[in-house]
Design a protein around this motif. Sequence first.
Motif, mmCIF file in Angstrom:
data_model
loop_
_atom_site.group_PDB
_atom_site.id
_atom_site.type_symbol
_atom_site.label_atom_id
_atom_site.label_comp_id
_atom_site.label_asym_id
_atom_site.label_seq_id
_atom_site.Cartn_x
_atom_site.Cartn_y
_atom_site.Cartn_z
ATOM 1 N N ALA A 9 0.843 -1.202 0.000
ATOM 2 C CA ALA A 9 0.000 0.000 0.000
ATOM 3 C C ALA A 9 0.875 1.248 0.000
ATOM 4 N N LYS A 10 0.268 2.371 -0.376
ATOM 5 C CA LYS A 10 0.990 3.652 -0.295
ATOM 6 C C LYS A 10 0.246 4.605 0.638
ATOM 7 N N ILE A 11 0.993 5.568 1.166
ATOM 8 C CA ILE A 11 0.355 6.696 1.852
ATOM 9 C C ILE A 11 0.842 7.980 1.184
ATOM 10 N N THR A 14 2.141 14.198 1.191
ATOM 11 C CA THR A 14 1.494 15.432 0.737
ATOM 12 C C THR A 14 0.599 15.085 -0.446
ATOM 13 N N LEU A 15 -0.437 15.880 -0.638
ATOM 14 C CA LEU A 15 -1.270 15.773 -1.847
ATOM 15 C C LEU A 15 -1.757 17.180 -2.166
ATOM 16 N N ASP A 16 -1.245 17.743 -3.263
ATOM 17 C CA ASP A 16 -1.658 19.079 -3.680
ATOM 18 C C ASP A 16 -2.386 18.963 -5.016
ATOM 19 N N ASP A 23 -9.015 17.143 -19.713
ATOM 20 C CA ASP A 23 -9.452 15.737 -19.829
ATOM 21 C C ASP A 23 -10.276 15.283 -18.625
ATOM 22 N N GLY A 24 -10.607 16.222 -17.708
ATOM 23 C CA GLY A 24 -11.455 15.871 -16.565
ATOM 24 C C GLY A 24 -10.650 15.494 -15.326
ATOM 25 N N TYR A 25 -9.377 15.154 -15.517
ATOM 26 C CA TYR A 25 -8.519 14.833 -14.368
ATOM 27 C C TYR A 25 -8.002 16.125 -13.731
ATOM 28 N N HIS A 26 -7.356 15.975 -12.596
ATOM 29 C CA HIS A 26 -6.744 17.121 -11.913
ATOM 30 C C HIS A 26 -5.231 17.021 -11.975
ATOM 31 N N GLU A 27 -4.599 18.182 -12.101
ATOM 32 C CA GLU A 27 -3.144 18.259 -12.080
ATOM 33 C C GLU A 27 -2.746 18.188 -10.606
ATOM 34 N N VAL A 28 -1.916 17.175 -10.257
ATOM 35 C CA VAL A 28 -1.575 17.000 -8.841
ATOM 36 C C VAL A 28 -0.065 17.054 -8.615
ATOM 37 N N GLU A 29 0.304 17.191 -7.370
ATOM 38 C CA GLU A 29 1.709 17.115 -6.950
ATOM 39 C C GLU A 29 1.660 16.392 -5.605
ATOM 40 N N GLY A 102 -5.911 -1.437 -5.201
ATOM 41 C CA GLY A 102 -6.144 -1.952 -6.554
ATOM 42 C C GLY A 102 -4.997 -1.581 -7.488
ATOM 43 N N SER A 103 -4.509 -0.346 -7.372
ATOM 44 C CA SER A 103 -3.395 0.113 -8.215
ATOM 45 C C SER A 103 -2.139 -0.710 -7.949
ATOM 46 N N SER A 104 -1.909 -1.044 -6.687
ATOM 47 C CA SER A 104 -0.719 -1.811 -6.346
ATOM 48 C C SER A 104 -0.836 -3.252 -6.849
ATOM 49 N N ILE A 133 -3.873 2.296 -16.869
ATOM 50 C CA ILE A 133 -4.851 1.610 -16.013
ATOM 51 C C ILE A 133 -5.397 2.544 -14.939
ATOM 52 N N GLY A 134 -4.503 3.342 -14.321
ATOM 53 C CA GLY A 134 -4.932 4.274 -13.266
ATOM 54 C C GLY A 134 -3.801 5.210 -12.906
ATOM 55 N N SER A 135 -4.156 6.338 -12.301
ATOM 56 C CA SER A 135 -3.169 7.393 -12.037
ATOM 57 C C SER A 135 -2.109 6.972 -11.019
ATOM 58 N N SER A 176 -15.339 7.095 -2.717
ATOM 59 C CA SER A 176 -15.110 7.111 -4.162
ATOM 60 C C SER A 176 -14.183 8.270 -4.512
ATOM 61 N N THR A 177 -13.026 7.931 -5.108
ATOM 62 C CA THR A 177 -12.031 8.954 -5.452
ATOM 63 C C THR A 177 -12.621 10.010 -6.391
ATOM 64 N N SER A 178 -13.383 9.558 -7.396
ATOM 65 C CA SER A 178 -13.917 10.529 -8.365
ATOM 66 C C SER A 178 -14.908 11.476 -7.702
ATOM 67 N N GLU A 179 -15.665 10.965 -6.736
ATOM 68 C CA GLU A 179 -16.621 11.834 -6.030
ATOM 69 C C GLU A 179 -15.894 12.933 -5.254
ATOM 70 N N ALA A 216 -4.727 18.225 0.291
ATOM 71 C CA ALA A 216 -5.772 19.152 -0.174
ATOM 72 C C ALA A 216 -7.153 18.484 -0.215
ATOM 73 N N LEU A 217 -7.205 17.165 -0.328
ATOM 74 C CA LEU A 217 -8.508 16.489 -0.432
ATOM 75 C C LEU A 217 -9.218 16.362 0.917
ATOM 76 N N GLU A 218 -8.482 16.637 2.010
ATOM 77 C CA GLU A 218 -9.138 16.604 3.329
ATOM 78 C C GLU A 218 -10.287 17.609 3.377
HETATM 79 C C1 LIG Z 1 -6.285 10.139 -4.641
HETATM 80 C C2 LIG Z 1 -5.081 9.437 -5.210
HETATM 81 O O1 LIG Z 1 -5.136 8.059 -4.898
HETATM 82 C C3 LIG Z 1 -3.840 9.981 -4.551
HETATM 83 O O2 LIG Z 1 -2.735 9.148 -4.651
HETATM 84 C C4 LIG Z 1 -4.982 9.573 -6.722
HETATM 85 O O3 LIG Z 1 -4.952 10.939 -7.086
HETATM 86 C C5 LIG Z 1 -6.106 8.850 -7.452
HETATM 87 O O4 LIG Z 1 -5.556 7.763 -8.094
HETATM 88 P P1 LIG Z 1 -6.427 6.588 -8.773
HETATM 89 O O5 LIG Z 1 -7.434 6.065 -7.817
HETATM 90 O O6 LIG Z 1 -5.429 5.650 -9.379
HETATM 91 O O7 LIG Z 1 -7.190 7.397 -9.874
HETATM 92 P P2 LIG Z 1 -7.841 6.939 -11.263
HETATM 93 O O8 LIG Z 1 -8.362 5.547 -11.150
HETATM 94 O O9 LIG Z 1 -6.914 7.285 -12.365
HETATM 95 O O10 LIG Z 1 -9.053 7.953 -11.319
HETATM 96 C C6 LIG Z 1 -10.224 7.852 -10.542
HETATM 97 C C7 LIG Z 1 -10.993 9.146 -10.679
HETATM 98 O O11 LIG Z 1 -10.373 10.168 -9.853
HETATM 99 C C8 LIG Z 1 -10.344 11.417 -10.503
HETATM 100 N N1 LIG Z 1 -8.935 11.859 -10.629
HETATM 101 C C9 LIG Z 1 -7.903 10.993 -10.425
HETATM 102 C C10 LIG Z 1 -6.590 11.426 -10.515
HETATM 103 C C11 LIG Z 1 -6.351 12.780 -10.823
HETATM 104 N N2 LIG Z 1 -5.102 13.255 -10.924
HETATM 105 N N3 LIG Z 1 -7.394 13.627 -11.040
HETATM 106 C C12 LIG Z 1 -8.681 13.191 -10.934
HETATM 107 O O12 LIG Z 1 -9.615 13.978 -11.114
HETATM 108 C C13 LIG Z 1 -11.027 11.227 -11.843
HETATM 109 O O13 LIG Z 1 -12.353 11.614 -11.677
HETATM 110 C C14 LIG Z 1 -10.971 9.737 -12.085
HETATM 111 O O14 LIG Z 1 -12.058 9.296 -12.815
#
Ligand SMILES: C[C@](O)(CO)[C@H](O)COP(=O)(O)OP(=O)(O)OC[C@H]1O[C@@H](n2ccc(N)nc2=O)[C@H](O)[C@@H]1O
Length: 284
Positions: A9-11, A14-16, A23-29, A102-104, A133-135, A176-179, A216-218
């Motif tokens: 697993a990961k922790i 920081t999450l910015d 494309d609907g995703y967010h630019e993160v750091e 799931g990503s791991s 597959i996923g971010s 739900s991450t997307s929510e 930032a998601l808190e």
């Molecule tokens: C919250 C984190 O787990 C932090 O590590 C990631 O940012 C999310 O990673 P993840 O679950 O692998 O994400 P994905 O499966 O690619 O995307 C799930 C949903 O999260 C949103 N999403 C995800 C990553 C990102 N940089 N911007 C987004 O807006 C999108 O709505 C996407 O449909």
Amino acid sequence: MKLLVKAPAKINLTLDVLGKRDDGYHEVEMVMTTIDLADRLELTEIREDHVAILSRNRFVPADERNLAYQAAKLLKERYKIHQGVEISINKIIPVAAGLAGGSSDAAATLRGLNELWGLGLTLDELAELGSEIGSDVSFCVHGGTALAKGRGEKVTRLPAPPACWVVLAKPAIGVSTSEIYRNLDVGNIRHPNTKAMINALENNNYEGVCENMANALESVTLPMYPEVLHIKKQMERFGADSVLMSGSGPTVFGLVRHDSRLQRIYNGLRGFCDQVFAVRMLGV
Ligand SMILES: C[C@](O)(CO)[C@H](O)COP(=O)(O)OP(=O)(O)OC[C@H]1O[C@@H](n2ccc(N)nc2=O)[C@H](O)[C@@H]1O
Ligand SMILES: Nc1ncnc2c1ncn2[C@@H]1O[C@H](COP(=O)(O)OP(=O)(O)OP(=O)(O)O)[C@@H](O)[C@H]1O
């Protein structure tokens, strides 16, 4: 042939979130690190030319929704592999927890099948495939400690955090991450100091790591799920050095340097939360 692979697993230290993309995703750091809480995957070659998923955990999908299935399919199609595999997942990481379980599993499948099928791909090549597959998959392919940018797929290695315990508590809800991303007000974010966190890692400065943990998601998850805020406050009260929500939640983790405090925090949390873990960081 059979291969055993570990999927840690990961922790997020920081999450910015820097902004919303076209494309609907967010630019993160994000500064992320792997911990010693891992699923075990058994990859077994089978006669039939298909991918089968086995898991006793009822929250783990056994079909094409499973990220490990998607990883195997992607490799099979991209490299024209006419061989089948059975992927048995011993699920230890809580599901939908913000710990990239799931990503791991997908990342471990990519690494394992690269070996089992003798593909000879580098970790960078596997990480690039993983981003389809996923971010979080690219980071999980490498593991260790890293800065992740873009939508999470641009990964740069960082030094390991100073040695300490990580206590994790997951309330009995899935998030739900997307929510969470959908409900984020990008114009109104308190940004973590990512540079200061990297600096703390480079100087092996435990206090610096603790002071600069921020997510930032808190601002979305805590008001939406009061049980997450409750766990955070309790972990602080029991004496963790620094406490933060991981990813989009709901898992909360605390860093603890001294063994003497660990038991107290663990026992305190177990009083009202079923899923509590005390683990080490894997570091590099
Ligand atoms: C919250 C984190 O787990 C932090 O590590 C990631 O940012 C999310 O990673 P993840 O679950 O692998 O994400 P994905 O499966 O690619 O995307 C799930 C949903 O999260 C949103 N999403 C995800 C990553 C990102 N940089 N911007 C987004 O807006 C999108 O709505 C996407 O449909
Ligand atoms: N191998 C897998 N293990 C667990 N869940 C999976 C897997 N494959 C697909 N899923 C689905 O993905 C959803 C999210 O699960 P996961 O445990 O990966 O979330 P997460 O830890 O919050 O991820 P992240 O931190 O990357 O956002 C689950 O509800 C489940 O239906």
